[in-house]
Scaffold this active site. Structure first.
Site, PDB file in Angstrom:
ATOM      1  N   TYR A  26      93.251  -0.215   9.509  1.00 36.84           N
ATOM      2  CA  TYR A  26      92.472  -1.454   9.501  1.00 36.84           C
ATOM      3  C   TYR A  26      90.981  -1.143   9.532  1.00 36.84           C
ATOM      4  CZ  TYR A  26      90.509  -5.825  11.383  1.00 36.84           C
ATOM      5  OH  TYR A  26      89.744  -6.956  11.591  1.00 36.84           O
ATOM      6  N   GLU A  48      91.193 -14.488  15.166  1.00 38.48           N
ATOM      7  CA  GLU A  48      90.263 -14.219  16.262  1.00 38.48           C
ATOM      8  C   GLU A  48      90.521 -15.170  17.425  1.00 38.48           C
ATOM      9  OE1 GLU A  48      88.348 -11.740  16.664  1.00 38.48           O
ATOM     10  OE2 GLU A  48      88.114 -10.910  14.647  1.00 38.48           O
ATOM     11  N   TRP A  56      93.425  -6.628  20.118  1.00 41.15           N
ATOM     12  CA  TRP A  56      93.464  -6.827  18.670  1.00 41.15           C
ATOM     13  C   TRP A  56      94.682  -6.131  18.063  1.00 41.15           C
ATOM     14  CZ3 TRP A  56      92.277 -10.121  15.303  1.00 41.15           C
ATOM     15  CH2 TRP A  56      92.307  -9.813  13.940  1.00 41.15           C
TER      16      TRP A  56
END
Length: 200
Positions: A26, A48, A56
């Site tokens: 990522y 988010e 995350w």
């Protein structure tokens, strides 16, 4: 001193992106690259919000399930979700089953449609990118990376004024980092300047 870690491939990354293969991929291919389309920004905005209070990595691992559950983050489809869809999503084990965040995603889909002009052209990209600052941070260590900014605060206020929710200034700064509006790659990272928005 710098907080980068040199990987087996000889590339420098921050510690959070140096060990987990999913986070590394990522970081190397997506984080900090410009996103300027409505659906892409609606997805990032939604993820988010779901990430708030979680790691995350958790969100990234659930991303395929999020995409399936929310119609690939097509705002027109999500905006039409009602109570039945909320209950369906609350039973979806592959996503974060938080009713307030699910309802916020639907609310934000409707607000996204509300930003379209009279010809149906998306307005979310122009609005979000209008808060790009004149300068970007130049951190050498993780401690030097801010968690909010005057621009993220202003973006948060404007989105709330337009009917969005779960868009606080810290969440909006994370969004700005993720979609290339600011470059918070560490100065010694191999990704610094890769977005093309800011010089390395």
């Amino acid at each position: 001193m710098s907080d980068v870690v040199i990987g087996p491939d000889g590339l420098a990354r921050p510690s959070w992106a140096s060990t987990d293969p999913l986070l590394r991929a990522y970081y190397d291919t997506e984080w900090g690259m410009p996103v300027r389309d409505e659906r892409g920004l609606f997805e990032r905005l939604s993820l988010e919000a779901f990430q708030s209070g979680l790691s995350w990595a958790t969100i990234l691992r659930k991303r395929p399930s999020f995409r399936a559950a929310f119609a690939d983050f097509d705002p027109e489809v999500v905006a039409a979700f009602g109570p039945a869809e909320v209950e369906r999503l609350m039973g979806e084990a592959g996503i974060v089953r938080n009713r307030r965040k699910i309802e916020a995603t639907i609310t934000n889909a409707r607000a996204t449609l509300g930003l379209r002009d009279e010809h149906g052209r998306p307005g979310l990209p122009d609005l979000i990118w209008s808060f790009q600052p004149e300068r970007t941070p130049a951190p050498r260590t993780m401690q030097e990376i801010p968690t909010s900014s005057p621009e993220s605060l202003a973006l948060s206020r404007e989105l709330k004024r337009r009917g969005f929710t779960f868009v606080g200034p810290t969440t909006m700064f994370a969004l700005m980092e993720a979609v290339g509006i600011v470059d918070t790659h560490l100065l010694d990272s191999h990704r610094r300047g890769s977005s093309g928005v800011w010089p390395s």
